[in-house]
Design a protein around this motif. Structure first.
Motif, PDB file in Angstrom:
ATOM      1  N   THR A   1      -3.846  59.942  73.470  1.00 44.58           N
ATOM      2  CA  THR A   1      -3.408  59.158  72.312  1.00 44.58           C
ATOM      3  C   THR A   1      -2.709  57.866  72.714  1.00 44.58           C
ATOM      4  O   THR A   1      -3.096  56.777  72.272  1.00 44.58           O
ATOM      5  CB  THR A   1      -2.458  59.995  71.439  1.00 44.58           C
ATOM      6  N   ILE A   2      -1.686  57.952  73.535  1.00 45.24           N
ATOM      7  CA  ILE A   2      -0.875  56.768  73.856  1.00 45.24           C
ATOM      8  C   ILE A   2      -1.665  55.762  74.676  1.00 45.24           C
ATOM      9  O   ILE A   2      -1.660  54.560  74.392  1.00 45.24           O
ATOM     10  CB  ILE A   2       0.408  57.171  74.598  1.00 45.24           C
ATOM     11  N   ASN A   3      -2.371  56.233  75.692  1.00 49.02           N
ATOM     12  CA  ASN A   3      -3.127  55.312  76.551  1.00 49.02           C
ATOM     13  C   ASN A   3      -4.148  54.484  75.762  1.00 49.02           C
ATOM     14  O   ASN A   3      -4.186  53.252  75.894  1.00 49.02           O
ATOM     15  CB  ASN A   3      -3.804  56.094  77.682  1.00 49.02           C
ATOM     16  N   PRO A   4      -4.985  55.085  74.915  1.00 51.47           N
ATOM     17  CA  PRO A   4      -5.929  54.270  74.146  1.00 51.47           C
ATOM     18  C   PRO A   4      -5.238  53.286  73.206  1.00 51.47           C
ATOM     19  O   PRO A   4      -5.745  52.174  72.991  1.00 51.47           O
ATOM     20  CB  PRO A   4      -6.738  55.316  73.359  1.00 51.47           C
ATOM     21  N   LEU A   5      -4.086  53.673  72.643  1.00 49.67           N
ATOM     22  CA  LEU A   5      -3.386  52.773  71.732  1.00 49.67           C
ATOM     23  C   LEU A   5      -2.841  51.552  72.468  1.00 49.67           C
ATOM     24  O   LEU A   5      -2.922  50.421  71.984  1.00 49.67           O
ATOM     25  CB  LEU A   5      -2.248  53.524  71.035  1.00 49.67           C
ATOM     26  N   ILE A   6      -2.270  51.768  73.655  1.00 51.44           N
ATOM     27  CA  ILE A   6      -1.769  50.637  74.439  1.00 51.44           C
ATOM     28  C   ILE A   6      -2.927  49.711  74.809  1.00 51.44           C
ATOM     29  O   ILE A   6      -2.822  48.483  74.708  1.00 51.44           O
ATOM     30  CB  ILE A   6      -1.022  51.128  75.699  1.00 51.44           C
ATOM     31  N   CYS A   7      -4.040  50.293  75.229  1.00 55.86           N
ATOM     32  CA  CYS A   7      -5.205  49.475  75.591  1.00 55.86           C
ATOM     33  C   CYS A   7      -5.743  48.711  74.379  1.00 55.86           C
ATOM     34  O   CYS A   7      -6.176  47.560  74.499  1.00 55.86           O
ATOM     35  CB  CYS A   7      -6.300  50.365  76.189  1.00 55.86           C
ATOM     36  N   ARG A   8      -5.704  49.335  73.194  1.00 61.11           N
ATOM     37  CA  ARG A   8      -6.176  48.662  71.988  1.00 61.11           C
ATOM     38  C   ARG A   8      -5.265  47.492  71.627  1.00 61.11           C
ATOM     39  O   ARG A   8      -5.720  46.409  71.256  1.00 61.11           O
ATOM     40  CB  ARG A   8      -6.242  49.641  70.826  1.00 61.11           C
ATOM     41  N   ILE A   9      -3.956  47.693  71.747  1.00 58.50           N
ATOM     42  CA  ILE A   9      -3.000  46.611  71.475  1.00 58.50           C
ATOM     43  C   ILE A   9      -3.256  45.440  72.425  1.00 58.50           C
ATOM     44  O   ILE A   9      -3.281  44.270  72.014  1.00 58.50           O
ATOM     45  CB  ILE A   9      -1.556  47.132  71.603  1.00 58.50           C
ATOM     46  N   LEU A  10      -3.477  45.743  73.700  1.00 54.51           N
ATOM     47  CA  LEU A  10      -3.760  44.680  74.667  1.00 54.51           C
ATOM     48  C   LEU A  10      -5.053  43.945  74.325  1.00 54.51           C
ATOM     49  O   LEU A  10      -5.156  42.724  74.507  1.00 54.51           O
ATOM     50  CB  LEU A  10      -3.844  45.268  76.076  1.00 54.51           C
TER      51      LEU A  10
END
Length: 852
Positions: free
Chosen positions: A249-258
């Motif tokens: 969950t967290i990893n994909p969200l950070i990558c999406r924000i970037l």
């Protein structure tokens, strides 16, 4: 003209700045000089010894340090000076933060996506470093600043307060915070207005790595997509190995924000980069630090893993030269663990801890240290004790009543001058102060008579705090000096600074390197009371932390090797030594972790752990006797010339005899580098590939026999030597002993010729002589160790009698350096799999292929 160039650099890249200067000056030679001067300034920063860095390719750097008109960085230096920072400390921070900023992309580039990692130490000032990086980036035009501050409210709040104090308050008109200490991100209206070209303020968000919060932030950014094209953003990921890596969950969200930020620089900060270095570098949208890795040096006065627990010797080190840690670790007997932690989930309900034995000692000692600090004049600062036995909040809360009851009972007794309790306090204080010399830390020993008058107040002022997700009364250092015993779990185990931490009681079972290290809240600075910290834990946990100190040191040494060899992050495959009972990282299974190859060439290894089992010891005696007998049978040349009495040397022993010995000798499981199967595989490989290690020298290192001929240890008739003494380290359990050091440099040179007594040689001198005299011959050294060995005078405080049922046989192995042929065997390491990584030519023209 160079000053003009720097002014123009504010609004454009170096190439653009030079182009603009051609309007002002048509002297091409002068412009070339300006360009070359800037290049030299950036090279100085890139090649600065500390902090060391690994950089992708010929990545140009543009930032050359603060300028007189800057606002954010000068404000920080002023605050640090007021807080008592020395000029040298501020200069070190300046150099380290400048190095990191120079790795970022220029904010006026049309688009960029930078990935970096900064490796520090637990509780070593990483927050101060990234605050300085943010200040300098803001002074140069970065606009959006996102700080991912762990997963708990406590750390997020602490980080927000720090950034407001050091960035926002000194320049309130220049910053627009979207979060505050009491409120995580909540989407404000009109996102586009924050990033419009006319808004010159810097936008600051300090948010938790929480799915709901990140989703809100992601949606808010999406609503301002058009305006983000011209917004340079810096994302600081504090505790970058926690939740960020390999999570669904967290990893994909950070990558999406970037991905929503066309101009983004992501910089992870961590003291435990194990998971970060095992991210698959072949996935461009993930967070592998492909552009740079910066290794912050350990600051002066910092208490790290090695300082407290010592470590094992690494390849090429003499164990005698490795620091064994300060005498600050105290044992929690295994039998007492059930008093402070439920043995199973079924026992959680109704659990009530018993404050006896080691826990009582730890609490009484904490009150003594609090009183002593007040006598020294440092008592107005915070004083904290940590109790960490479980992650279960009901277990934390169960400590409340017994701790308060003990505090009230001890306070009444001290106020009434109860002699029994006062004698207990005095005995404990004198025992502890005798084990750690205060003068070594620039402090003076406080006598019990001096602190007696302040002891009652130290107990009276002590708060009992349950700090967990279910409690309302949390650790709060904002309202003035705090004296507290804090009981907690995860909320106290990551990033959060426990101010004035003096005593830790830690028995929680943990299964991963990064989790265990991050729970070490006792790491950090102890100004004014560096002699007083103590840690109570089980012997197993102490041994795990010692192993981690070895892993950490080895990992950082690998990083330094890459830096010296001018490698790039995409060639980075740092080895991580594994442990039979610990995972390398608490992150989800790292699919890109693969076994790493290791070699024994040029190294020496030795036994330091021995079983106490009599049959195990007798088996090793028999293996040694067979080796010596076989060497004689095979006609090995006995060469005792120039050897000290009690030493024997056989030259020309066939490698088959060494392999037979390794098949029958038993190394203790704690001696991971002494893996008989791997050593044998390495020998066979060297024999097959390079015809090396076919012949060995076998030495016996003992003492001269001063008594009758029947004394000493007999290997075979005619080969008898006096036993050597090796006392055991304190704290070894009943199943094994740890002697730490077996082989000296002199022993490693026992088969080299022309050296009187073989003493006074450095490690490199020995290697050089072995290259010249015995380039393909191995050395195996046998040590008959007296089962009744007692400590010598110099080490009595940290040693105790060996106490074995039978004499032990120690073994040292010295391998010559290989001549370039294949030299590796699979060992207990993991590393990132870089085999699928392909570097584009424009990324790194100096590489023809990736060395995976």
């Amino acid at each position: 003209m160079y000053e003009v160039f720097l002014d123009l650099l504010e609004s454009g890249t170096p190439d653009e700045a030079i182009k603009k200067m051609t309007v002002l000056c048509d002297d091409q030679e002068l412009l070339q000089q300006v360009s070359e001067r800037h290049e030299q300034e950036t090279i100085k920063i890139k090649e600065r010894e500390e902090p060391r860095s690994v950089v992708l390719g010929n990545r140009f750097t543009w930032y050359t340090g603060p300028r007189p008109k800057d606002k954010c960085w000068p404000a920080i230096t002023g605050l640090l000076s007021k807080d008592g920072w020395s000029e040298a400390s501020v200069e070190n921070l300046d150099a380290a933060s400048t190095k990191v900023v120079s790795m970022l992309s220029h904010p006026k580039e049309k688009a960029f996506s930078t990935r970096g990692l900064v490796v520090g130490y637990v509780q070593s000032g990483k927050t101060t470093n990234f605050t300085a990086v943010m200040a300098k980036a803001a002074d140069r035009g970065y606009k959006l600043f996102i700080v991912l501050a762990g997963i708990h409210n406590g750390l997020r709040r602490q980080t927000q307060l720090r950034l407001e104090q050091q960035l926002v308050k000194p320049n309130p008109s220049g910053w627009m915070p979207l979060t505050d200490p009491d409120k995580d991100f909540y989407p404000p209206a009109n996102a586009a207005g924050y990033f419009a070209a006319g808004n010159k303020q810097h936008v600051l968000c300090v948010i938790k790595k929480n799915r709901t919060v990140l989703e809100k932030f992601d949606e808010w950014l999406a609503s301002a997509a058009e305006h983000l094209r011209g917004t340079p953003a810096l994302i600081i990921d504090d505790e970058a190995d926690q939740a960020t890596v390999a999570t669904g969950t967290i990893n994909p969200l950070i990558c999406r924000i970037l991905s929503r930020l066309p101009k983004s620089a992501y910089v992870g900060y961590t003291a435990t980069p194990f998971a970060n270095l095992l991210i698959d570098p072949a996935v461009p949208e993930d967070l592998y630090p492909r552009n740079f890795i910066v290794n912050l040096p350990q600051p002066e006065g910092h208490f790290g893993t090695e300082v407290l627990f010592g470590r094992d010797a690494l390849d090429g080190e003499d164990p005698e030269d490795v620091f064994d840690g300060h005498d600050m670790i105290r044992e929690v007997p295994a039998a007492e663990v059930e008093n402070v932690r439920p043995a199973s989930k079924g026992e959680v309900d109704g659990f009530m801890p018993k404050i006896t034995g080691s826990l009582r000692d730890a609490i009484l000692y904490f009150w003594l240290t609090t009183a002593a600090r007040r006598v020294r004049g440092t008592g107005k600062a915070h004083c904290t004790m940590l109790i960490h036995t479980s992650v279960n909040t009901s277990v934390h809360n169960s400590f409340g009543h017994p701790l308060r009851a003990l505090r009230e009972k001890c306070l009444r007794a001290v106020e009434a001058s109860d002699q029994v309790l006062l004698d207990e306090f005095q005995e404990l204080w004198e025992k502890e102060t005798s084990r750690v010399n205060a003068e070594l830390f620039g402090e003076r020993t406080v006598e019990f008579s001096e602190l007696r008058s302040t002891l009652a107040e130290a107990i009276r002022s002590c708060k009992i705090v349950m700090d967990n997700s279910s409690s309302k009364d949390r650790l709060d250092y904002e309202g003035g000096p705090v004296t507290a015993i804090a009981v907690g779990g995860n909320t106290l185990s990551r990033g959060l600074t426990l101010e004035g931490l003096a005593v830790s009681y830690f028995v929680r079972a943990v299964s991963a390197y990064d989790t265990l290290l991050q729970m070490g809240r006792w790491f950090g600075y102890r100004n004014g009371y560096a002699d007083l910290p103590r840690i109570w834990m089980t012997d197993e946990l102490r041994d795990w932390f010692r192993h981690l100190a070895t892993v950490e040191n080895e990992m950082r040494r690998d990083i330094d090797v890459y830096m010296v060899e001018d490698k790039t992050p995409m060639q980075f495959a740092v080895r991580l030594r594994t442990h039979p009972k610990l995972r390398v990282t608490a992150a989800a299974k790292m699919k890109d972790a693969v076994p790493a190859a290791c070699a024994y060439g040029g190294h020496r290894i030795q036994t330091r752990y021995f079983s106490t089992d009599a049959r195990w010891l007798r088996n090793n005696q028999e293996a040694a006797r067979k080796l010596v007998a076989g060497a004689i049978t095979d006609g090995a040349f006995r060469d005792d010339r120039d050897l000290l009495p009690g030493r024997v040397l056989f030259r020309g022993v066939p490698h088959e005899r060494i392999l037979d010995f390794l098949a029958s000798y038993r190394f203790h499981e704690n001696s991971q580098e002494c893996d008989a199967g791997l050593i044998s595989a390495y020998i066979r490989k060297r024999v097959a590939v390079a015809s090396a290690l076919r012949q060995w020298n076998v030495a016996i290192v003992g003492n001269q026999i001063d008594g009758p001929d029947t004394s000493g240890f007999e290997f075979v008739p005619g080969v008898r030597v006096g036993r050597v003494t090796r006392a055991r380290l304190e704290g070894s359990d009943n199943s094994f002993v740890d002697i730490k050091t077996l082989m000296s440099r002199k022993d490693a040179a026992v088969d080299l010729q022309g050296l009187k007594n073989k003493s006074g040689l450095s490690e490199e001198q020995i290697k050089d002589l072995r290259r010249k005299q015995l380039p393909s011959t191995g050395l195996l050294v046998l040590y008959p160790i007296d089962k009744d060995s007692v400590p010598g005078k110099q080490s009595e405080k940290h040693r105790e009698p060996l106490g074995l049922a039978e004499d032990a046989i120690g073994v040292g192995l010295v391998f010559p350096e290989p001549n370039g042929e294949d030299n590796t065997v699979k060992w207990t390491y993991v590393s990132a799999d870089l085999s699928r990584v392909v570097l584009e030519e424009e990324d790194f023209t100096a590489l023809d292929e990736v060395d995976a």
